[in-house]
Motif scaffolding. Structure first.
Motif, short mmCIF file in Angstrom:
data_model
loop_
_atom_site.label_atom_id
_atom_site.label_comp_id
_atom_site.label_asym_id
_atom_site.label_seq_id
_atom_site.Cartn_x
_atom_site.Cartn_y
_atom_site.Cartn_z
N CYS A 144 0.80 -1.01 0.00
CA CYS A 144 0.19 -0.13 0.16
C CYS A 144 0.78 1.30 0.02
CB CYS A 144 -0.89 0.10 1.23
SG CYS A 144 -1.74 1.75 1.47
N ILE A 177 0.29 4.19 0.86
CA ILE A 177 0.06 5.04 2.03
C ILE A 177 0.43 4.54 3.36
CG2 ILE A 177 -1.79 6.36 3.38
CD1 ILE A 177 -3.29 6.44 0.73
N THR A 178 -0.07 3.28 3.58
CA THR A 178 0.23 2.60 5.12
C THR A 178 1.28 1.72 4.97
OG1 THR A 178 -1.07 0.44 4.26
CG2 THR A 178 -2.27 2.38 5.57
N LEU A 179 2.14 1.43 3.58
CA LEU A 179 3.03 0.54 3.53
C LEU A 179 2.87 -0.95 4.19
CD1 LEU A 179 6.22 2.74 4.43
CD2 LEU A 179 4.96 2.33 2.05
N GLU A 180 1.68 -1.34 3.91
CA GLU A 180 1.35 -2.59 4.59
C GLU A 180 0.99 -3.41 3.38
OE1 GLU A 180 -2.37 -2.31 6.91
OE2 GLU A 180 -1.50 -0.83 8.28
N ARG A 231 -3.50 1.11 -3.11
CA ARG A 231 -4.06 1.93 -1.77
C ARG A 231 -5.00 0.89 -1.12
NH1 ARG A 231 -6.72 7.66 -1.82
NH2 ARG A 231 -5.01 7.86 -3.12
N LYS A 232 -4.97 0.60 0.33
CA LYS A 232 -5.80 -0.35 0.90
C LYS A 232 -7.29 0.47 1.11
CE LYS A 232 -3.99 -3.48 4.03
NZ LYS A 232 -3.90 -4.09 5.18
N ALA A 287 -7.59 3.70 3.30
CA ALA A 287 -6.35 4.58 3.52
C ALA A 287 -6.44 5.95 2.94
CB ALA A 287 -5.24 3.75 3.11
N GLU A 288 -5.89 7.01 3.60
CA GLU A 288 -6.22 8.20 3.07
C GLU A 288 -4.71 8.98 3.43
OE1 GLU A 288 -9.19 11.06 3.97
OE2 GLU A 288 -10.75 9.55 4.26
N PHE A 289 -4.35 9.64 2.28
CA PHE A 289 -3.21 10.51 2.60
C PHE A 289 -3.53 11.88 3.13
CE2 PHE A 289 -0.12 13.93 1.09
CZ PHE A 289 0.91 13.22 1.79
#
Length: 176
Positions: A75, A77-80, A143-144, A147-149
């Protein structure tokens, strides 16, 4: 033909092997999957299979097939890890490169997405086409869900001289 180990996944067919057509199912081994993971910047690649058909066409050949994969992207944004399933059909027209040098009148620049791919040295790398089609099926900005930037607040002063203000005394003089 021996695979090219500089590429993430290679399965080369020579044009003279095509005949009336050929079908292949490609399944990369663990080492090849590791190279594909690195090349496509994936978190993991659990399974990858490409069913391909290569057949003569009116001009050149048509490579068609289906790529299926179970993988994880990262992802943005979250890097997950973000689980992804790919199941895509495709078709690509191929033509052989001509040996003669083109004249200025022959040179034509087009932005046509349907232009055939030009093959060199009478070789078609089915493995590279399979990896290319997998890459085209992936979201370039994964993007999950949810998930928001969030844009961080801008500093009050961006000037490089803002740091120097911290060295001034409250009475307006400078610190020693």
């Amino acid at each position: 033909m021996t695979p090219d180990h500089r590429l993430p996944f290679s399965d080369v067919v020579r044009v003279n092997e095509i005949g009336a057509g050929l079908s292949r199912t490609l399944v990369p081994d663990e080492t090849e999957r590791a190279r594909i993971i690195k090349a496509l910047d994936l978190a993991s690649l659990e399974a990858f299979e490409a069913d391909l058909k290569l057949a003569p066409a009116r001009v050149g050949w048509t490579l068609s097939g289906r790529v299926k994969a179970t993988l994880e992207q990262v992802c943005g944004i979250t890097l997950e890890p973000l689980p992804v399933r790919v199941d895509e059909r495709f078709s690509v027209d191929l033509i052989e490169a001509t040996e003669r040098e083109p004249d200025e009148a022959d040179i034509e620049i087009t932005l046509d997405d349907d232009a055939p791919d030009v093959i060199e040295d009478a070789r078609i790398d089915l493995g590279q086409y399979a990896v290319e089609q997998l890459a085209l099926a992936l979201d370039p900005f994964p993007r999950k869900p949810g998930a928001e930037f969030v844009q961080p607040d801008e500093p009050a002063e961006i000037s490089p001289f803002a740091v120097l203000k911290a060295f001034r005394k409250p009475d307006g003089g400078e610190t020693p």
